[in-house]
Structure formats: structure tokens, C-alpha cells
Write an enzyme that holds these catalytic residues in place. Structure first.
Site, PDB file in Angstrom:
ATOM      1  N   GLU A 176       0.894  -1.158   0.000  1.00 27.80           N
ATOM      2  CA  GLU A 176       0.000   0.000   0.000  1.00 27.80           C
ATOM      3  C   GLU A 176       0.934   1.209   0.000  1.00 27.80           C
ATOM      4  OE1 GLU A 176      -3.867   1.330  -0.204  1.00 27.80           O
ATOM      5  OE2 GLU A 176      -3.117  -0.713  -0.329  1.00 27.80           O
ATOM      6  N   ASP A 236      -4.212  11.374   7.570  1.00 29.99           N
ATOM      7  CA  ASP A 236      -2.935  10.912   8.090  1.00 29.99           C
ATOM      8  C   ASP A 236      -2.598  11.582   9.411  1.00 29.99           C
ATOM      9  OD1 ASP A 236      -2.566   9.306   5.890  1.00 29.99           O
ATOM     10  OD2 ASP A 236      -1.574  10.868   4.735  1.00 29.99           O
TER      11      ASP A 236
END
Length: 268
Positions: free
Chosen positions: A49, A60
Site C-alpha cells: 500500500e 494521516d
């Protein structure tokens, strides 16, 4: 997309789950990033990924934002990322490669052109983190045109309607969120998600991989025991990169040990 199907079929035969590491392309430099990815695969990663550095990564946590900043500091561009992807695919023809993206990066190329480029370099899946299922039509339609699997996030509080949509539109795998919030190894994954896994299976969704806060072999085992097909770990891996930026050899040694232990947990 076939690479995911082949992978899950092989793992099922071997009675194993998938271990999928996440890293940001170009962190801390193009050359070292390619070394890191080779190391992850050699240590037993079942799929990759990969993130393309983006200036405003909403989902994030601080660890992966720092990775993005290191890649920017090294002058890494989306164009270079696609060159890296082509190299990775050339060297590793069978491993599934997924991108974890933000919509602006897709828009900046044009949706159609972006997915065409993904197909050209051998990307198998794309998860656009800031596009909800109900707004995903132009992305998933372009993805399928170019044989790229559209990946959807299944949150822990998903209702029946959302689960049906994810099952209907998703391909490759389903990104099962351990909990709401931003990514990060310090936010330990919550309890396994038996009920979501059962519902997704009932609706014939792509195999679920549990992500967010996966930082120990025990959590990998827990995800698989809950019925997930495997686990994705990002922040814990990126932390090892951050810790060893000044010592590239040590970085690869520690990454190898971590991935080996995480992969071993899929065989428990």
C-alpha cells in the site's frame, strides 16, 4: 485486480492471512524508498500500500505527514512516483500494488488520465481517502475502465446501507477501519470487528483487510481471528524509517525484522 484475487486464493490454500505494509513513495529519498520496498517484499509482505506525497493529507496522523515532508524535501514529485511504480512492478511482477491517495492528486492529472497511468505502470488498486462512497462514481468508473480496483474504507460505525454500497462498488479488498480518526501506531486498534466482517461477507464484499493502528503481531492475529483476510500497517513502519533516517542500513535491518514478525503472525 487479478493479482489480489490470486493472492487471496493462494493465502487461503496456505491458511494464512495477508500482511500489507504502507509507506510513502520517495521517503526519505527515491533511492532509499526503492530499497525499503524491496526489503518489505523480501521480508514477506503479501501486497503493498503506497502513498504519493500530498501537501494536505487529511486522514494521516503526524507520523505519515512527516514521511510526506521528507519526500517533499527530497524533491519527489507525482511524476517520479509513477516512474518508481513502474520500476517496482518490473522487479516484482506478481505482488499487488495499491495506492492510497487524495482526490486533488487524481484531479490534477484528470481522473481518466490518472487511472490510465495507473494501469500503464501496473498499479492494481486505488483508495481515494477523501472521497466518500456516495461521491465515488467518476473515480470507480474510471478505475474499472482501466482494470484498477476501486478500494473503499469501511468505518467501524458503517450502517447496513453503506456496507451494501461498499460490497457492491469495491473490488480487490475492503479497507476495514479499526476505529475512527487519523492513522497512527500510538492509537492502538480497538476490538476486532466481527459484526462488520460478517455483514461484508454476507454482501459478498472484497476480502477485508484491517488497518489503522496496527503495530504489533498480536493485532495482526486479532484481525485475522475476527475474520479479516489480513492487516495493513503504516505508521509503525514509517516510524522505523523516521527513526533511522541517518542510518539507512540499520533502517532496512529493522524493517526486515518488523515485517518478518508481522507476517509470521498471519500464519498463527
Amino acid at each position: 485486480m487479478e493479482r489480489y484475487e490470486n493472492l487471496f486464493a493462494q493465502l487461503k490454500d496456505r491458511k494464512e492471512g495477508a500482511f500489507v505494509p504502507f509507506v510513502t513513495l520517495g521517503d526519505p529519498s527515491v533511492e532509499q524508498s526503492l530499497n525499503i520496498i524491496d526489503t518489505l517484499i523480501e521480508a514477506g509482505a503479501d501486497a503493498l500500500e503506497l502513498g504519493i506525497p500530498f501537501s494536505d493529507p487529511l486522514a494521516d496522523g503526524p507520523t505519515i505527514q512527516e514521511a510526506t515532508l521528507r519526500a517533499f524535501a527530497a524533491g519527489v514529485t507525482p511524476t517520479q512516483c509513477f516512474e518508481m511504480l513502474a520500476l517496482i512492478r518490473q522487479k516484482h511482477p506478481t505482488i499487488p500494488i495499491g495506492l492510497l491517495m487524495y482526490a486533488n492528486l487524481v484531479f490534477s492529472k484528470g481522473i481518466d488520465e490518472f487511472y490510465a497511468q495507473c494501469e500503464k505502470v501496473g498499479v492494481d488498486s486505488v483508495l481515494v481517502a477523501d472521497v466518500p462512497v456516495e461521491e465515488s462514481a467518476p473515480f470507480r468508473q474510471a478505475a474499472l475502465r482501466y482494470n484498477v480496483a476501486p478500494i473503499f474504507i469501511c468505518p467501524p460505525n458503517a450502517d447496513d446501507d453503506l456496507l451494501r454500497q461498499i460490497a457492491s462498488y469495491g473490488r480487490g479488498y475492503t479497507y476495514l477501519l479499526s476505529r475512527a480518526g487519523v492513522t497512527g501506531a500510538e492509537n492502538r486498534a480497538a476490538l476486532p470487528l466481527h459484526h462488520l466482517v460478517e455483514k461484508l461477507q454476507e454482501y459478498n464484499a472484497a476480502p477485508p483487510l484491517q488497518g489503522f493502528g496496527i503495530s504489533s503481531p498480536e493485532q495482526v492475529t486479532g484481525a485475522i481471528e475476527a475474520g479479516a483476510a489480513g492487516a495493513i500497517s503504516g505508521s509503525a513502519i514509517v516510524k522505523l524509517i523516521e527513526k533511522n533516517v541517518a542510518n539507512p542500513g540499520q533502517m532496512l535491518t529493522e524493517l526486515k525484522a518488523f515485517v518478518t514478525a508481522m507476517k509470521a503472525a498471519t500464519r498463527a
